[in-house]
Design a protein around this motif. Structure first.
Motif, PDB file in Angstrom:
ATOM      1  N   ALA A  89      32.203 -31.750 -12.710  1.00  0.00           N
ATOM      2  CA  ALA A  89      30.900 -31.779 -11.898  1.00  0.00           C
ATOM      3  C   ALA A  89      29.712 -31.112 -12.851  1.00  0.00           C
ATOM      4  O   ALA A  89      28.441 -31.665 -12.770  1.00  0.00           O
ATOM      5  N   GLY A  90      30.217 -29.891 -13.343  1.00  0.00           N
ATOM      6  CA  GLY A  90      29.103 -29.144 -13.972  1.00  0.00           C
ATOM      7  C   GLY A  90      28.732 -29.730 -15.464  1.00  0.00           C
ATOM      8  O   GLY A  90      27.653 -29.724 -15.763  1.00  0.00           O
ATOM      9  N   TYR A  91      29.694 -30.543 -16.001  1.00  0.00           N
ATOM     10  CA  TYR A  91      29.600 -31.266 -17.392  1.00  0.00           C
ATOM     11  C   TYR A  91      28.670 -32.320 -17.099  1.00  0.00           C
ATOM     12  O   TYR A  91      27.665 -32.768 -17.869  1.00  0.00           O
ATOM     13  N   LYS A  92      29.013 -33.104 -16.061  1.00  0.00           N
ATOM     14  CA  LYS A  92      28.048 -34.301 -15.613  1.00  0.00           C
ATOM     15  C   LYS A  92      26.734 -33.856 -15.285  1.00  0.00           C
ATOM     16  O   LYS A  92      25.631 -34.445 -15.957  1.00  0.00           O
ATOM     17  N   ARG A  93      26.600 -32.860 -14.683  1.00  0.00           N
ATOM     18  CA  ARG A  93      25.213 -32.331 -14.311  1.00  0.00           C
ATOM     19  C   ARG A  93      24.324 -32.197 -15.639  1.00  0.00           C
ATOM     20  O   ARG A  93      23.237 -32.483 -15.736  1.00  0.00           O
ATOM     21  N   ALA A  94      25.006 -31.288 -16.392  1.00  0.00           N
ATOM     22  CA  ALA A  94      24.158 -30.976 -17.644  1.00  0.00           C
ATOM     23  C   ALA A  94      23.776 -32.229 -18.584  1.00  0.00           C
ATOM     24  O   ALA A  94      22.753 -32.438 -19.127  1.00  0.00           O
ATOM     25  N   MET A  95      24.903 -33.349 -18.667  1.00  0.00           N
ATOM     26  CA  MET A  95      24.437 -34.281 -19.341  1.00  0.00           C
ATOM     27  C   MET A  95      23.580 -35.281 -18.996  1.00  0.00           C
ATOM     28  O   MET A  95      22.698 -35.716 -19.329  1.00  0.00           O
ATOM     29  N   GLN A  96      23.459 -35.295 -17.352  1.00  0.00           N
ATOM     30  CA  GLN A  96      22.473 -36.064 -16.735  1.00  0.00           C
ATOM     31  C   GLN A  96      21.160 -35.541 -16.861  1.00  0.00           C
ATOM     32  O   GLN A  96      20.017 -36.122 -17.068  1.00  0.00           O
ATOM     33  N   GLU A  97      21.182 -34.316 -16.806  1.00  0.00           N
ATOM     34  CA  GLU A  97      19.838 -33.371 -16.872  1.00  0.00           C
ATOM     35  C   GLU A  97      19.186 -33.656 -18.258  1.00  0.00           C
ATOM     36  O   GLU A  97      18.076 -33.487 -18.430  1.00  0.00           O
ATOM     37  N   ALA A  98      20.096 -34.021 -19.316  1.00  0.00           N
ATOM     38  CA  ALA A  98      19.322 -34.228 -20.723  1.00  0.00           C
ATOM     39  C   ALA A  98      19.149 -35.626 -20.842  1.00  0.00           C
ATOM     40  O   ALA A  98      18.769 -35.810 -21.917  1.00  0.00           O
ATOM     41  N   GLY A  99      19.428 -36.257 -19.853  1.00  0.00           N
ATOM     42  CA  GLY A  99      19.151 -37.716 -19.891  1.00  0.00           C
ATOM     43  C   GLY A  99      20.059 -38.505 -20.559  1.00  0.00           C
ATOM     44  O   GLY A  99      19.700 -39.740 -21.101  1.00  0.00           O
ATOM     45  N   LEU A 100      21.153 -38.324 -20.671  1.00  0.00           N
ATOM     46  CA  LEU A 100      22.362 -38.690 -21.574  1.00  0.00           C
ATOM     47  C   LEU A 100      23.250 -39.676 -20.486  1.00  0.00           C
ATOM     48  O   LEU A 100      23.615 -39.089 -19.318  1.00  0.00           O
ATOM     49  N   PRO A 101      23.797 -40.862 -20.654  1.00  0.00           N
ATOM     50  CA  PRO A 101      24.662 -41.229 -19.963  1.00  0.00           C
ATOM     51  C   PRO A 101      26.148 -40.672 -19.864  1.00  0.00           C
ATOM     52  O   PRO A 101      26.437 -40.162 -20.796  1.00  0.00           O
ATOM     53  N   ILE A 102      26.771 -40.761 -18.543  1.00  0.00           N
ATOM     54  CA  ILE A 102      28.061 -40.365 -18.868  1.00  0.00           C
ATOM     55  C   ILE A 102      29.251 -41.287 -19.249  1.00  0.00           C
ATOM     56  O   ILE A 102      29.262 -42.390 -18.696  1.00  0.00           O
ATOM     57  N   ASP A 103      29.784 -41.076 -20.424  1.00  0.00           N
ATOM     58  CA  ASP A 103      30.568 -42.111 -20.923  1.00  0.00           C
ATOM     59  C   ASP A 103      31.994 -41.522 -20.500  1.00  0.00           C
ATOM     60  O   ASP A 103      32.479 -40.514 -21.031  1.00  0.00           O
ATOM     61  N   PRO A 104      32.627 -42.392 -19.739  1.00  0.00           N
ATOM     62  CA  PRO A 104      33.949 -42.142 -19.549  1.00  0.00           C
ATOM     63  C   PRO A 104      35.006 -41.956 -20.559  1.00  0.00           C
ATOM     64  O   PRO A 104      35.846 -41.259 -20.397  1.00  0.00           O
ATOM     65  N   ALA A 105      34.662 -42.688 -21.631  1.00  0.00           N
ATOM     66  CA  ALA A 105      35.709 -42.393 -22.539  1.00  0.00           C
ATOM     67  C   ALA A 105      35.712 -40.955 -23.273  1.00  0.00           C
ATOM     68  O   ALA A 105      36.437 -40.688 -24.034  1.00  0.00           O
ATOM     69  N   LEU A 106      34.533 -40.294 -22.998  1.00  0.00           N
ATOM     70  CA  LEU A 106      34.484 -38.812 -23.546  1.00  0.00           C
ATOM     71  C   LEU A 106      34.933 -37.826 -22.558  1.00  0.00           C
ATOM     72  O   LEU A 106      35.288 -36.731 -23.135  1.00  0.00           O
ATOM     73  N   ILE A 107      35.653 -38.330 -21.510  1.00  0.00           N
ATOM     74  CA  ILE A 107      36.102 -37.521 -20.655  1.00  0.00           C
ATOM     75  C   ILE A 107      37.706 -37.653 -20.611  1.00  0.00           C
ATOM     76  O   ILE A 107      38.336 -38.716 -20.196  1.00  0.00           O
ATOM     77  N   GLN A 108      38.556 -36.452 -20.841  1.00  0.00           N
ATOM     78  CA  GLN A 108      39.986 -36.737 -20.601  1.00  0.00           C
ATOM     79  C   GLN A 108      40.401 -35.584 -19.822  1.00  0.00           C
ATOM     80  O   GLN A 108      40.120 -34.539 -19.837  1.00  0.00           O
ATOM     81  N   ALA A 109      41.136 -36.176 -18.639  1.00  0.00           N
ATOM     82  CA  ALA A 109      41.568 -35.166 -17.889  1.00  0.00           C
ATOM     83  C   ALA A 109      42.956 -35.311 -17.559  1.00  0.00           C
ATOM     84  O   ALA A 109      43.638 -36.295 -17.884  1.00  0.00           O
ATOM     85  N   GLY A 110      43.688 -34.138 -17.461  1.00  0.00           N
ATOM     86  CA  GLY A 110      45.185 -34.212 -17.402  1.00  0.00           C
ATOM     87  C   GLY A 110      45.729 -32.791 -16.744  1.00  0.00           C
ATOM     88  O   GLY A 110      45.059 -31.949 -16.255  1.00  0.00           O
ATOM     89  N   ARG A 111      47.083 -32.635 -16.706  1.00  0.00           N
ATOM     90  CA  ARG A 111      47.847 -31.648 -16.401  1.00  0.00           C
ATOM     91  C   ARG A 111      47.650 -30.392 -17.269  1.00  0.00           C
ATOM     92  O   ARG A 111      47.212 -30.456 -18.355  1.00  0.00           O
ATOM     93  N   TYR A 112      47.736 -29.090 -16.665  1.00  0.00           N
ATOM     94  CA  TYR A 112      47.514 -27.995 -17.476  1.00  0.00           C
ATOM     95  C   TYR A 112      48.750 -27.625 -18.118  1.00  0.00           C
ATOM     96  O   TYR A 112      49.430 -26.815 -17.885  1.00  0.00           O
TER      97      TYR A 112
END
Length: 336
Positions: free
Chosen positions: A197-220
């Motif tokens: 959520a923090g990443y998305k907020r900063a990107m949106q405030e900068a006027g940049l689209p959220i590219d799902p391909a740039l986000i990788q989530a997984g196990r720790y």
């Protein structure tokens, strides 16, 4: 033959009752006598029968501590702080590793209850809230650290993960980066959800689209870093910076960077989440968003000690602020 309390009393030339009070730290025994009895007991090799004392006093002087792993630097700090501070207060800490597995965590909680722990500090999986609430109802204070249990009225000590991830992403944006790859934890965890959520907020405030391909989530796990970094760096237009907000995956990311022969920060800027001593020793030293592990650990102990002293469960959520530590792994680039 095991040394008994009677043996200690006889050697110290005091009554059994006085020896018992002295070894229990009772204020009814003067300091000189207490020190003398403790020294005699140590010389004789006397060990307190914890279970017998628990039956008599209803207190075991045992504290449970559960974490997911010991690869995470924050969990290492948590274990060290809890052990040091609780031991100074006359408690012993039972450290258990859940491997982020709900069934294993459930068994750990049952074992801790069976051992009559006086309290628990848990980094919860989130699936066993009912069991933790049952411990609370049985007068075993529970403090959740790092993660909360949704829907459970438990005291929780958390990092400012949304603000920390926002600050880290904004730092990279301020350096001119626009394609910022994010490697984050699972969305069903407090840290994973809030850092995303923090990443998305900063990107949106900068006027940049959220590219799902740039986000990788997984196990720790380090393997997540390997898979995620390879996926991001194999894109037709790879990111110019990686924000690794999944601490355990950091080692895997560094492996991929090395295998690809990339120079940090000339070829790629790196920003990690949760500090570790070896991040500073890495060359170049790695910039991080520090989650305040020591502060979280100390606050969790403070809350537990108050709860052990009879303070009621407030169900409150406490937050510790994150901070950006700039080192040498991020560089400014001309915006494209």
């Amino acid at each position: 033959m095991a040394v008994t309390l009677r043996d200690v009393a006889r050697a110290a030339d005091v009554s059994i009752a006085t020896a018992s009070r002295a070894l229990a730290g009772s204020s009814l025994t003067n300091h000189a006598t207490q020190r003398h009895v403790i020294q005699v007991a140590a010389a004789l090799g006397y060990r307190t029968n914890t279970f017998a004392r628990a039956l008599k006093t209803k207190r075991s002087r045992l504290i449970g501590l559960t974490v997911h792993n010991l690869e995470n630097a924050s969990f290492q700090v948590l274990a060290s702080v809890v052990q040091t501070r609780m031991q100074a207060l006359g408690y012993q800490v039972i450290l258990s590793i859940s491997a982020d597995d709900p069934e294993q965590e459930r068994d750990i909680f049952k074992t801790l209850v069976d051992h009559s722990v006086d309290g628990l500090i848990a980094v919860p999986n989130g699936a066993n809230g009912a069991q933790l609430l049952a411990m609370e109802h049985a007068d075993i204070p529970v403090i959740c650290a790092v993660r909360r249990v949704e829907g459970a009225t438990l005291e929780s000590v958390l990092a400012g993960d949304l603000d920390g991830a926002y600050a880290g992403t904004k730092h990279l944006l301020d350096l001119g980066h626009r394609r910022i790859g994010l490697i984050v934890g699972m969305s069903d965890t407090t840290s994973g959800k809030e850092r995303l959520a923090g990443y998305k907020r900063a990107m949106q405030e900068a006027g940049l689209p959220i590219d799902p391909a740039l986000i990788q989530a997984g196990r720790y796990a380090p393997e997540t870093g390997v898979t995620a970094a390879n996926a991001l760096l194999s894109m037709p237009t790879p990111p110019s910076a990686l924000f690794v907000a999944n601490h355990e995956s950091s080692l895997g990311v560094l492996r991929v960077v090395s295998e690809r022969g990339l120079l940090i920060p000339d070829d790629l800027s790196l920003l990690f989440y949760e500090d570790s001593p070896w991040f500073e020793w890495q060359r170049p030293a790695i910039s991080v968003v520090d989650s305040g592990a020591a502060e979280m650990a100390n606050l969790a102990v403070d809350r537990l000690v108050q709860r052990l002293g009879g303070v009621a469960n407030s169900g409150r959520e406490y937050r510790v602020g994150s901070r950006l530590i700039q080192r040498a792994s991020c560089r400014a680039i001309a915006p494209t």
